[in-house]
Design a protein around this motif. Sequence first.
Motif, PDB file in Angstrom:
ATOM      1  N   SER A   3       0.831  -1.191   0.000  1.00  0.00           N
ATOM      2  CA  SER A   3       0.000   0.000   0.000  1.00  0.00           C
ATOM      3  C   SER A   3       0.874   1.252   0.000  1.00  0.00           C
ATOM      4  O   SER A   3       2.093   1.188   0.174  1.00  0.00           O
ATOM      5  N   GLU A   4       0.216   2.384  -0.176  1.00  0.00           N
ATOM      6  CA  GLU A   4       0.937   3.657  -0.190  1.00  0.00           C
ATOM      7  C   GLU A   4       1.606   3.933   1.160  1.00  0.00           C
ATOM      8  O   GLU A   4       2.719   4.440   1.222  1.00  0.00           O
ATOM      9  N   LYS A   5       0.922   3.569   2.240  1.00  0.00           N
ATOM     10  CA  LYS A   5       1.476   3.765   3.581  1.00  0.00           C
ATOM     11  C   LYS A   5       2.743   2.927   3.777  1.00  0.00           C
ATOM     12  O   LYS A   5       3.745   3.410   4.319  1.00  0.00           O
ATOM     13  N   GLN A   6       2.704   1.678   3.325  1.00  0.00           N
ATOM     14  CA  GLN A   6       3.869   0.807   3.467  1.00  0.00           C
ATOM     15  C   GLN A   6       5.036   1.310   2.626  1.00  0.00           C
ATOM     16  O   GLN A   6       6.197   1.214   3.040  1.00  0.00           O
ATOM     17  N   LEU A   7       4.749   1.844   1.446  1.00  0.00           N
ATOM     18  CA  LEU A   7       5.815   2.379   0.606  1.00  0.00           C
ATOM     19  C   LEU A   7       6.468   3.603   1.258  1.00  0.00           C
ATOM     20  O   LEU A   7       7.684   3.780   1.170  1.00  0.00           O
ATOM     21  N   LYS A   8       5.660   4.441   1.915  1.00  0.00           N
ATOM     22  CA  LYS A   8       6.216   5.606   2.605  1.00  0.00           C
ATOM     23  C   LYS A   8       7.111   5.170   3.763  1.00  0.00           C
ATOM     24  O   LYS A   8       8.174   5.756   3.990  1.00  0.00           O
ATOM     25  N   ASN A  64       7.364  -4.361   7.815  1.00  0.00           N
ATOM     26  CA  ASN A  64       6.500  -4.179   6.642  1.00  0.00           C
ATOM     27  C   ASN A  64       6.036  -5.516   6.074  1.00  0.00           C
ATOM     28  O   ASN A  64       4.885  -5.656   5.660  1.00  0.00           O
ATOM     29  N   GLU A  68       2.175  -6.763   5.790  1.00  0.00           N
ATOM     30  CA  GLU A  68       1.598  -7.170   4.519  1.00  0.00           C
ATOM     31  C   GLU A  68       1.025  -8.573   4.602  1.00  0.00           C
ATOM     32  O   GLU A  68      -0.065  -8.854   4.067  1.00  0.00           O
TER      33      GLU A  68
END
Length: 77
Positions: A3-8, A64, A68
């Motif tokens: 997700s976008e949060k995990q990528l950040k 992370n 996931e």
Amino acid sequence: MMSEKQLKVMLFFKNMTGSGLLIGFTVIIASFFVSGINGEYIFSIGLSVMVSSMLLFGFGLFINLMEEMAEGSKGIK
């Protein structure tokens, strides 16, 4: 897919690891130009900074991946 949060979060850990490795490498290089016993201490400090940065990245990656896997298994009972 992450997700976008995990990528950040991964980008944060990547940037922190990169800066820690750069600082540690700079301190190790500087330790070669210091005379006397202080050079060994400065070398160990630089090495410690580099190792702790790598551990920080591994910790962030592990968190992370656990997050996931937990999200992926919510529908499976």
